[in-house]
Design a protein around this motif. Structure first.
Motif, PDB file in Angstrom:
ATOM      1  N   VAL A 195      47.387 -16.916  20.325  1.00  0.00           N
ATOM      2  CA  VAL A 195      47.464 -18.146  19.527  1.00  0.00           C
ATOM      3  C   VAL A 195      48.460 -19.120  20.138  1.00  0.00           C
ATOM      4  CG1 VAL A 195      48.059 -19.113  17.283  1.00  0.00           C
ATOM      5  CG2 VAL A 195      46.762 -16.979  17.404  1.00  0.00           C
ATOM      6  N   ALA A 196      49.617 -18.619  20.562  1.00  0.00           N
ATOM      7  CA  ALA A 196      50.643 -19.492  21.145  1.00  0.00           C
ATOM      8  C   ALA A 196      50.144 -20.156  22.422  1.00  0.00           C
ATOM      9  CB  ALA A 196      51.908 -18.685  21.430  1.00  0.00           C
ATOM     10  N   ASP A 197      49.355 -19.417  23.219  1.00  0.00           N
ATOM     11  CA  ASP A 197      48.857 -19.948  24.486  1.00  0.00           C
ATOM     12  C   ASP A 197      47.656 -20.869  24.310  1.00  0.00           C
ATOM     13  OD1 ASP A 197      50.812 -18.550  25.785  1.00  0.00           O
ATOM     14  OD2 ASP A 197      49.502 -16.936  26.498  1.00  0.00           O
ATOM     15  N   ALA A 198      46.889 -20.665  23.250  1.00  0.00           N
ATOM     16  CA  ALA A 198      45.674 -21.479  23.047  1.00  0.00           C
ATOM     17  C   ALA A 198      45.457 -21.704  21.551  1.00  0.00           C
ATOM     18  CB  ALA A 198      44.463 -20.791  23.679  1.00  0.00           C
ATOM     19  N   PRO A 199      46.316 -22.491  20.898  1.00  0.00           N
ATOM     20  CA  PRO A 199      46.200 -22.690  19.446  1.00  0.00           C
ATOM     21  C   PRO A 199      44.918 -23.413  19.035  1.00  0.00           C
ATOM     22  CG  PRO A 199      47.831 -24.179  20.398  1.00  0.00           C
ATOM     23  CD  PRO A 199      47.462 -23.206  21.472  1.00  0.00           C
ATOM     24  N   ASP A 200      44.256 -24.058  19.991  1.00  0.00           N
ATOM     25  CA  ASP A 200      42.995 -24.722  19.689  1.00  0.00           C
ATOM     26  C   ASP A 200      41.811 -23.752  19.682  1.00  0.00           C
ATOM     27  OD1 ASP A 200      43.458 -24.358  22.458  1.00  0.00           O
ATOM     28  OD2 ASP A 200      41.911 -25.832  22.957  1.00  0.00           O
ATOM     29  N   ARG A 201      42.030 -22.534  20.181  1.00  0.00           N
ATOM     30  CA  ARG A 201      40.947 -21.549  20.286  1.00  0.00           C
ATOM     31  C   ARG A 201      41.101 -20.370  19.343  1.00  0.00           C
ATOM     32  NH1 ARG A 201      41.242 -19.375  26.004  1.00  0.00           N
ATOM     33  NH2 ARG A 201      39.382 -18.221  25.343  1.00  0.00           N
ATOM     34  N   PHE A 202      42.360 -19.987  19.050  1.00  0.00           N
ATOM     35  CA  PHE A 202      42.593 -18.747  18.330  1.00  0.00           C
ATOM     36  C   PHE A 202      43.468 -18.955  17.100  1.00  0.00           C
ATOM     37  CE2 PHE A 202      42.390 -17.361  22.911  1.00  0.00           C
ATOM     38  CZ  PHE A 202      41.104 -16.860  22.834  1.00  0.00           C
ATOM     39  N   VAL A 203      43.305 -18.029  16.146  1.00  0.00           N
ATOM     40  CA  VAL A 203      44.161 -17.974  14.964  1.00  0.00           C
ATOM     41  C   VAL A 203      44.408 -16.506  14.657  1.00  0.00           C
ATOM     42  CG1 VAL A 203      42.208 -18.036  13.354  1.00  0.00           C
ATOM     43  CG2 VAL A 203      44.464 -18.821  12.610  1.00  0.00           C
ATOM     44  N   ALA A 204      45.583 -16.201  14.144  1.00  0.00           N
ATOM     45  CA  ALA A 204      45.925 -14.813  13.818  1.00  0.00           C
ATOM     46  C   ALA A 204      46.100 -14.623  12.324  1.00  0.00           C
ATOM     47  CB  ALA A 204      47.187 -14.386  14.569  1.00  0.00           C
ATOM     48  N   LYS A 205      45.599 -15.576  11.534  1.00  0.00           N
ATOM     49  CA  LYS A 205      45.667 -15.497  10.083  1.00  0.00           C
ATOM     50  C   LYS A 205      44.270 -15.345   9.517  1.00  0.00           C
ATOM     51  CE  LYS A 205      49.826 -18.364   9.786  1.00  0.00           C
ATOM     52  NZ  LYS A 205      50.420 -19.601   9.226  1.00  0.00           N
ATOM     53  N   ALA A 206      44.170 -14.592   8.417  1.00  0.00           N
ATOM     54  CA  ALA A 206      42.853 -14.299   7.849  1.00  0.00           C
ATOM     55  C   ALA A 206      42.246 -15.470   7.089  1.00  0.00           C
ATOM     56  CB  ALA A 206      42.958 -13.078   6.931  1.00  0.00           C
ATOM     57  N   SER A 207      43.013 -16.509   6.823  1.00  0.00           N
ATOM     58  CA  SER A 207      42.532 -17.640   6.033  1.00  0.00           C
ATOM     59  C   SER A 207      41.294 -18.274   6.650  1.00  0.00           C
ATOM     60  CB  SER A 207      43.636 -18.694   5.926  1.00  0.00           C
ATOM     61  OG  SER A 207      43.120 -19.921   5.465  1.00  0.00           O
ATOM     62  N   LYS A 208      40.263 -18.467   5.840  1.00  0.00           N
ATOM     63  CA  LYS A 208      39.030 -19.119   6.312  1.00  0.00           C
ATOM     64  C   LYS A 208      39.309 -20.542   6.764  1.00  0.00           C
ATOM     65  CE  LYS A 208      35.672 -16.058   5.564  1.00  0.00           C
ATOM     66  NZ  LYS A 208      34.719 -15.608   6.596  1.00  0.00           N
TER      67      LYS A 208
END
Length: 289
Positions: A195-208
């Motif tokens: 997430v830190a390296d690619a916040p536009d691609r990944f998320v580490a939170k379960a929120s929809k």
């Protein structure tokens, strides 16, 4: 009417479980008997959570994880931590136990990350890559390769499988020397680094809401008591898709997380020259640090 498959007596064998394909309890039992040599190494002796649909996937389904003491032969108990004590969950022994799941109307098999003989020492770490529905599957493939690269940089082997849903699982076998907290902490660090390296691609939170247009790198399946879909398990979904182990060099040709279904697995197994997860049992690694 009853029939026997792998020594398991099936009642109502012609009960349709997946109406779209007309797949019956008999078909499910035959499938489980066929895949048992591939599936059992990843399922046998683990606490399980089962999705049971006795009247078929379109009727009421329910999760079962606790033993009721009346399961068929081959379906056994597994004592696991629960609350302030221990509880008897379900596990299976041998092909007979696997096929017996068909008699129970089990359409999905979910496994713990540990085995019942050392239930607090996991040997299986999984990253569930769950994409926003708007994303192309190519983005999920790239995410899987990213997880693989990060694990391999830490000396771990990574294996990939379709989930029978939208995404992919990347699985790393581990030595049974770490606790669940250590495994989950490492998995979280990997997910948060992505997430830190690619916040536009990944998320580490379960929120929809948080994952709109992104891939949720789900590390939460690595906690004590958490489960993940088992390799070769069918899914209680339209089309009878199957969670299917594949080779990394096959990934480019896979069109989706539900690319394989129950009928296709028979053809796939007949065509395979080697186990797509060859070397898994010998690949157990140690978490860094």
């Amino acid at each position: 009417m009853t029939i026997s498959v792998a020594g398991v007596t099936l009642s109502s064998p012609d009960k349709v479980l997946w109406s779209e394909q007309g797949l019956t309890k008999r078909d499910l039992a035959a499938y489980l008997e066929r895949v048992a040599p591939r599936m059992l190494p990843h399922v046998e002796g683990r606490p399980l959570a089962l999705v049971r649909c006795p009247r078929g996937r379109e009727a009421k389904c329910f999760f079962q994880k606790h033993s009721q003491g009346s399961e068929p032969e081959g379906v056994v108990g597994a004592l696991v931590p629960e609350g302030d004590g221990r509880a008897a969950h379900l596990a299976i022994e041998g092909a007979r136990g696997l096929v017996a799941l068909a008699q129970l109307g089990v359409l999905e098999v979910h496994v713990w990350g540990s085995r019942r003989d050392r239930v607090e020492r996991p040997d299986r770490m999984v990253f569930d890559l769950d994409p926003d529905e708007a994303l192309d599957f190519e983005a999920v493939k790239e995410a899987a390769r990213e997880v693989k690269a990060r694990l391999e940089a830490d000396g771990l082997r990574a294996f990939v499988m379709t989930t029978g849903g939208k995404g992919l699982h990347v699985v790393a076998p581990l030595e049974r020397r770490h606790g669940f907290d250590a495994m989950k902490g490492y998995a979280r660090a990997v997910a948060e680094a992505m997430v830190a390296d690619a916040p536009d691609r990944f998320v580490a939170k379960a929120s929809k809401d948080a994952r709109a247009g992104k891939i949720f790198v789900d590390y939460l399946r690595n906690g004590l008591g958490a489960t993940a879909i088992a390799p070769y398990s069918p899914r209680a979904r339209e089309g009878a898709p199957v969670a299917t182990p594949i080779r990394w060099d096959e990934l480019a040709r896979v069109e989706g997380g539900d690319a394989y279904d129950v009928p296709a697995i028979g053809r796939r197994l007949a065509a395979l020259r080697a186990d797509p997860w060859a070397g898994y049992a010998e690949a157990k690694g140690r978490l860094p640090g």
